[in-house]
Design a protein around this motif. Sequence first.
Motif, PDB file in Angstrom:
ATOM      1  N   ALA A  77       6.182   7.239  13.066  1.00 43.68           N
ATOM      2  CA  ALA A  77       5.886   6.634  11.770  1.00 43.68           C
ATOM      3  C   ALA A  77       5.882   5.129  11.960  1.00 43.68           C
ATOM      4  O   ALA A  77       6.912   4.481  11.845  1.00 43.68           O
ATOM      5  CB  ALA A  77       6.924   7.043  10.726  1.00 43.68           C
ATOM      6  N   ASP A  78       4.737   4.584  12.322  1.00 42.92           N
ATOM      7  CA  ASP A  78       4.644   3.151  12.527  1.00 42.92           C
ATOM      8  C   ASP A  78       3.278   2.682  12.074  1.00 42.92           C
ATOM      9  O   ASP A  78       2.492   3.454  11.542  1.00 42.92           O
ATOM     10  CB  ASP A  78       4.893   2.771  13.987  1.00 42.92           C
ATOM     11  CG  ASP A  78       3.947   3.463  14.952  1.00 42.92           C
ATOM     12  OD1 ASP A  78       2.772   3.681  14.553  1.00 42.92           O
ATOM     13  OD2 ASP A  78       4.366   3.790  16.069  1.00 42.92           O
ATOM     14  N   ASP A  79       3.011   1.362  12.242  1.00 46.52           N
ATOM     15  CA  ASP A  79       1.739   0.836  11.797  1.00 46.52           C
ATOM     16  C   ASP A  79       0.803   0.563  12.962  1.00 46.52           C
ATOM     17  O   ASP A  79      -0.155  -0.176  12.825  1.00 46.52           O
ATOM     18  CB  ASP A  79       1.942  -0.429  10.951  1.00 46.52           C
ATOM     19  CG  ASP A  79       3.020  -1.317  11.539  1.00 46.52           C
ATOM     20  OD1 ASP A  79       3.970  -1.624  10.819  1.00 46.52           O
ATOM     21  OD2 ASP A  79       2.929  -1.680  12.728  1.00 46.52           O
ATOM     22  N   TYR A  90       2.319  10.963   6.375  1.00 47.82           N
ATOM     23  CA  TYR A  90       2.393   9.882   5.393  1.00 47.82           C
ATOM     24  C   TYR A  90       3.415   8.841   5.817  1.00 47.82           C
ATOM     25  O   TYR A  90       4.537   9.180   6.195  1.00 47.82           O
ATOM     26  CB  TYR A  90       2.747  10.433   4.005  1.00 47.82           C
ATOM     27  CG  TYR A  90       1.742  11.432   3.500  1.00 47.82           C
ATOM     28  CD1 TYR A  90       0.458  11.017   3.122  1.00 47.82           C
ATOM     29  CD2 TYR A  90       2.048  12.790   3.436  1.00 47.82           C
ATOM     30  CE1 TYR A  90      -0.481  11.933   2.678  1.00 47.82           C
ATOM     31  CE2 TYR A  90       1.110  13.707   2.992  1.00 47.82           C
ATOM     32  CZ  TYR A  90      -0.153  13.278   2.620  1.00 47.82           C
ATOM     33  OH  TYR A  90      -1.090  14.176   2.192  1.00 47.82           O
ATOM     34  N   TYR A  91       3.023   7.608   5.739  1.00 48.19           N
ATOM     35  CA  TYR A  91       3.935   6.483   6.027  1.00 48.19           C
ATOM     36  C   TYR A  91       5.057   6.443   4.986  1.00 48.19           C
ATOM     37  O   TYR A  91       6.199   6.109   5.288  1.00 48.19           O
ATOM     38  CB  TYR A  91       3.125   5.197   5.995  1.00 48.19           C
ATOM     39  CG  TYR A  91       3.837   3.943   6.429  1.00 48.19           C
ATOM     40  CD1 TYR A  91       3.861   3.573   7.770  1.00 48.19           C
ATOM     41  CD2 TYR A  91       4.446   3.108   5.499  1.00 48.19           C
ATOM     42  CE1 TYR A  91       4.489   2.408   8.181  1.00 48.19           C
ATOM     43  CE2 TYR A  91       5.076   1.942   5.902  1.00 48.19           C
ATOM     44  CZ  TYR A  91       5.094   1.591   7.239  1.00 48.19           C
ATOM     45  OH  TYR A  91       5.711   0.432   7.634  1.00 48.19           O
ATOM     46  N   THR A  92       4.713   6.784   3.740  1.00 48.71           N
ATOM     47  CA  THR A  92       5.672   6.868   2.637  1.00 48.71           C
ATOM     48  C   THR A  92       5.704   8.306   2.157  1.00 48.71           C
ATOM     49  O   THR A  92       4.662   8.961   2.069  1.00 48.71           O
ATOM     50  CB  THR A  92       5.255   5.930   1.492  1.00 48.71           C
ATOM     51  OG1 THR A  92       5.190   4.598   1.992  1.00 48.71           O
ATOM     52  CG2 THR A  92       6.246   5.978   0.342  1.00 48.71           C
ATOM     53  N   TYR A 152       1.897  12.350  14.516  1.00 50.72           N
ATOM     54  CA  TYR A 152       2.316  11.302  13.592  1.00 50.72           C
ATOM     55  C   TYR A 152       2.723  11.926  12.269  1.00 50.72           C
ATOM     56  O   TYR A 152       2.210  12.975  11.876  1.00 50.72           O
ATOM     57  CB  TYR A 152       1.178  10.309  13.332  1.00 50.72           C
ATOM     58  CG  TYR A 152       0.807   9.451  14.513  1.00 50.72           C
ATOM     59  CD1 TYR A 152       1.307   8.167  14.640  1.00 50.72           C
ATOM     60  CD2 TYR A 152      -0.048   9.933  15.496  1.00 50.72           C
ATOM     61  CE1 TYR A 152       0.956   7.371  15.723  1.00 50.72           C
ATOM     62  CE2 TYR A 152      -0.397   9.149  16.579  1.00 50.72           C
ATOM     63  CZ  TYR A 152       0.107   7.865  16.684  1.00 50.72           C
ATOM     64  OH  TYR A 152      -0.243   7.082  17.756  1.00 50.72           O
ATOM     65  N   GLN A 153       3.645  11.260  11.595  1.00 49.02           N
ATOM     66  CA  GLN A 153       3.915  11.669  10.226  1.00 49.02           C
ATOM     67  C   GLN A 153       2.628  11.574   9.430  1.00 49.02           C
ATOM     68  O   GLN A 153       1.859  10.624   9.561  1.00 49.02           O
ATOM     69  CB  GLN A 153       4.973  10.765   9.578  1.00 49.02           C
ATOM     70  CG  GLN A 153       6.397  11.083   9.979  1.00 49.02           C
ATOM     71  CD  GLN A 153       7.402  10.316   9.136  1.00 49.02           C
ATOM     72  OE1 GLN A 153       7.043   9.499   8.310  1.00 49.02           O
ATOM     73  NE2 GLN A 153       8.674  10.564   9.361  1.00 49.02           N
ATOM     74  N   PRO A 206      -2.602   2.925  11.492  1.00 47.61           N
ATOM     75  CA  PRO A 206      -2.531   3.119  10.045  1.00 47.61           C
ATOM     76  C   PRO A 206      -3.223   4.411   9.637  1.00 47.61           C
ATOM     77  O   PRO A 206      -4.320   4.727  10.116  1.00 47.61           O
ATOM     78  CB  PRO A 206      -3.263   1.891   9.498  1.00 47.61           C
ATOM     79  CG  PRO A 206      -3.206   0.887  10.576  1.00 47.61           C
ATOM     80  CD  PRO A 206      -3.247   1.666  11.851  1.00 47.61           C
ATOM     81  N   ASP A 261       4.572   0.750   1.127  1.00 45.49           N
ATOM     82  CA  ASP A 261       3.564   1.537   1.818  1.00 45.49           C
ATOM     83  C   ASP A 261       2.455   0.652   2.398  1.00 45.49           C
ATOM     84  O   ASP A 261       1.892   0.962   3.454  1.00 45.49           O
ATOM     85  CB  ASP A 261       2.945   2.565   0.868  1.00 45.49           C
ATOM     86  CG  ASP A 261       2.004   3.521   1.579  1.00 45.49           C
ATOM     87  OD1 ASP A 261       2.502   4.402   2.301  1.00 45.49           O
ATOM     88  OD2 ASP A 261       0.778   3.368   1.435  1.00 45.49           O
ATOM     89  N   GLN A 300       1.916  -0.662   6.374  1.00 48.03           N
ATOM     90  CA  GLN A 300       1.210  -0.060   7.509  1.00 48.03           C
ATOM     91  C   GLN A 300      -0.136  -0.725   7.741  1.00 48.03           C
ATOM     92  O   GLN A 300      -0.582  -0.864   8.885  1.00 48.03           O
ATOM     93  CB  GLN A 300       1.047   1.445   7.305  1.00 48.03           C
ATOM     94  CG  GLN A 300       0.238   1.840   6.073  1.00 48.03           C
ATOM     95  CD  GLN A 300       0.101   3.338   5.955  1.00 48.03           C
ATOM     96  OE1 GLN A 300      -0.323   4.010   6.897  1.00 48.03           O
ATOM     97  NE2 GLN A 300       0.441   3.880   4.795  1.00 48.03           N
TER      98      GLN A 300
END
Length: 530
Positions: free
Chosen positions: A21-23, A173-175, A170-171, A26, A223, A226
């Motif tokens: 979970a990172d940017d 959703y970032y949020t 990857y997750q 995106p 949010d 990202q």
Amino acid sequence: MKNIIYTLLLLIALGASHLLADDSMPLDKCGTFATHKITDELQDNWHSPMQTYAISPKNRFRVHYDTTGFDAVDVADRDHNGIPDYVDSVCAVFDYVYEVEVVQMGFPRPKTNYYEPNGVLYDVYLDEEVYDDNAVYGYTIPVGNLGHSYIVLDNNYSPTDSISQNGKKYQAYYTNGIAAVKVTAAHEYHHAIQFDYGMCRGSSIPEMCAVGLELLVYPEIADFHQYQNSLLSDFTRYNFGSSLSSDGYAYGTFFYNIAERYGVDALKDFWSLVKLDGERSGYRALEKLFLQYNSTLADEYYYYLQCLYHCGNNAIDGQYWAFAKSLKMPVPTISSSKPYMFSDNLAPYAMTYFRYLNNDGLVWTTADTLELIFCNADAKEMINRELHGGYSTAQCTALTSEEPIDADAVEVFPNYWLKTYSPSANMLLLQYAFVGGNVMRVASAYPAPFDRSKHTELFFPISDDVQLGQKLLLTIYDGRQTQIASADLIATTDNGHRVAKYVPLSLPIGVYTYTIMRGGTDTVGKFVIK
């Protein structure tokens, strides 16, 4: 060429597998412009029926959902009102978004179900929006040609949802959870509002404005980090003047700036100008908007560049963005060759960020860092690109030298000159020079310079009278003499010499000053990371 110069004289004296979970990548934000083509023709694309629905407490929204099957929501109902708690939350969130965007801000209420001409309830659907290699937070679908629409959100925004990209998980959703519901509701409901004005060309500007509304409605939810951090990591990754949705996400803070500087009415004025423009040019509407406020698009973007630069450790309390410290520092292109010439050709409103490190072995007695940001603020070419697809670029050039190159050269450091040039009158330039001053040389930190591709540990020589195992306090400062890191170290040895070892995992490329404290005595020096 517009130019701003900041020169700071800073003198130093002695004294198992997991989801990512990172940017760095995106994730997709909004499927509004990916799932369909916005046209002025009648569209019969209403959502298929779901198993049941709930009415929001303010009687403004009808939230459709399933309790079984692929799209089912969590059916937990802790308040025993017969409605799943997640659905209750979605209803409450949309009521709040309506209160802020329509009642407080004064945007027009979006039109509801096309097939219920006298309908009051706006329709929201909860679907599973996570697939093997893609996920979207939600999307807004127009129905008909009169501004009617409906919204689709994910059915849970679970932190365990994942997608696969480039062999990594990857997750999705970032949020996650209700925080994701909030920013998505604020974002998508603003798309519904935009449909009432008539869409401008491309999808970049509608997404910019929708991300800006997220920040205005829910400033506490990060949010947008990202996309903003991804832009700060590479100014060339996104283009302000393009028609891509992803570029719009990255520049959402530009529309946030409009509201912060001129009030929300300026956003409404913008969309009114889009509606009046026969070709629906969003960038031409921006030009006209800022003229109404005695400014220009170039002036506003010049301020925006300063906001981007003053993020992370560059942030200044009380100036630019209140959330700037929570973002990453912008990452430049680096060079330490001497002399140096930098040249680039920039598309309309493209920008480039360059840092020169003067680390030629004289780092102890010479200046440290020169930073330049160029932007081609040619609105005419950007509008031409938006409407017709063609545009011309503009060149920018920077040349450094130990002698004055010509009468226009500027002595940015003692005996160190800079010449910048562009044939375009629209080129913007931000220039920052950081002078580290003189530092008494105690011993060189090594390896010098520290190269991330080759080295893992940085060694700080210490006096022979320091006992092995003694605790030491390392403090690290950047070129502005802002403390950016500290660590408790232990005196040890390397090849028979007393040293303190440090692993600079989080330090970006640059020149740094450090102090090592032991019993009230400081050792002061510099080191370079490239």
